[in-house]
Design an enzyme around this catalytic site. Sequence first.
Site: not given
Ligand code: F6P
Length: 548
Positions: A211, A217, A273-274, A359, A390, A510
């Site tokens: 987003k 990452e 995002g979620r 979240e 199980h 972060k």
């Molecule tokens: O760190 C949490 C978050 O902001 C989530 O809410 C989001 O889904 C994820 O990181 C990834 O964010 P982006 O789509 O901006 O890379």
Amino acid sequence: MPTARIAPLTARKAWRALLDHHKTVSRVHLKKLFEDDAARGERMTVEAAGLFLDYSKNRITGETLDLLVQLAEESELRKRIDAMFAGEKINVTEDRAVLHTALRSPKDASILFNGENVVPRVHAVLDKMAGFANRVRTGEWKGYTGKRILNVINVGIGGSDLGPVMAYEALKYYSDRSITFRFVSNIDGSDFSEAVRDLNPCETLFIVSSKTFTTLETMTNAHAARDWLLAALGRDLNAVGKHFVAVSTNRAKVSDFGMDSENIFEFRDWVGGRYSMDSAIGLSTMIAIGPDNFRAMLDGFHEMDEHFRTAPFEKNIPVVMGLLAIWYNNFFGAQTVAVLPYEQYLKRFPAYLQQLTMESNGKRVTLEGNEAGYDTGPIYWGEPGTNGQHSFYQLIHQGTRLIPCDFIAFASPLNPLGRHHDILMANLFAQTEALAFGKTAEEVKADGVEDWLAPHRVFEGNRPSNTIFAQRLTPETLGKLVALYEHSVFTQGAIWDIDSFDQWGVELGKALAQRIIPELENTAEPGLSHDSSTNNLIRRYRMMKEAL
Ligand code: F6P
């Protein structure tokens, strides 16, 4: 800054009435509730939008539901629902609207945001996605060396990963099996290395999904992917356009990465995002299952949206489930909810729900910024049945904690095989029955169990569960199921009076990581000014790294 609108939750009349009511109901066994009402199992059900919810095995009476509905009304849930659908900025701490429901609205709908009807743009992106997905699926889209794309790798994390992975796994049955789909999310290099180790770069397409297009990452993995590709394709930057597309709200950052604007699939900041798996973030899903199936999934979402928006609360599946979650969380002190899909394709569904639920509702202050003073978001977790039976069901059946469970089942199997499906379903029905009614000491002894062993063999029962039942796992059903949980989360958040759409709690870690990275990478010994534990761990890591 939002101003106080309604009475604090614990001062609402229905809340106080529920506290009293709980004292009585918590003493009644489910067995008794069923004995006293022969029709309970038929009556305490709701069927809507193709989903059937049996909530009769919950520790409630008719009065409980009435009071919970009253609580929803006193909490102005209706107003909150209308505000969300109308595009009001209900995400107050980020000053954003929450319009993921617009992503699945039909072409002829009109949803105004800042005076603009957002629906045509949503559909323009869907059409662009469909055009691209079809080109990849038919082989018309070629890689840099002229080979067709046989591997699609989504690079993203959080909502830009969990939705795509979950949907791919859930709908694998409908997917194009000639294309391999992989998902890279973790900054642990093993994730990327394992994803590409047996792939030919000439046949591989990366979808960089983010987003913000700033997530550490994702950006680090995207650069690793670009290096991997260019190393194989002679470092010609023109190759990037053939092997990389991006999904983002941040066009400028995507261009900086070297991507052609033609290869950007956009969505807007009113999609959290979620809540984004049905936005352009679903591009990998669409390539996997095809545009028609993707649209069917959106139709499923929309049907549940309409049900949530219009149905009276007592007949509203997401509202009923949200209220039950509140009942256990706030009155019984239950800390978790187990989600147990009896459908192997839903194996990533609990993981997906973890972000959606936790979240969203893992918040300790109200919209006005006051300490809530009551528990909010429960911990969601789970595994598909019968595997979970199980491993952890022991604790659900005989442990000391109350764990409300959502069982999810489908009448028609996607892969009929001998007696498998009947056995699977028999297990689900058996589990909900055993949890609710248990086995008494008398019954155990009547089986000839010795006295000393009997306590270990007793099942108290009185353990609540919902059963969500649908005909078959289809793209449409998946959309309904996800929307059901989205709106259940919304219902809970509205009653707790929290902002279910921000996630400030992820920021501190972060920021600290950004500070620590150079302390690990610098060749010169850094001056450390953390606490003694963190300093020591950093020193130890540096020492162990050097020892290699
Ligand atoms: O760190 C949490 C978050 O902001 C989530 O809410 C989001 O889904 C994820 O990181 C990834 O964010 P982006 O789509 O901006 O890379």
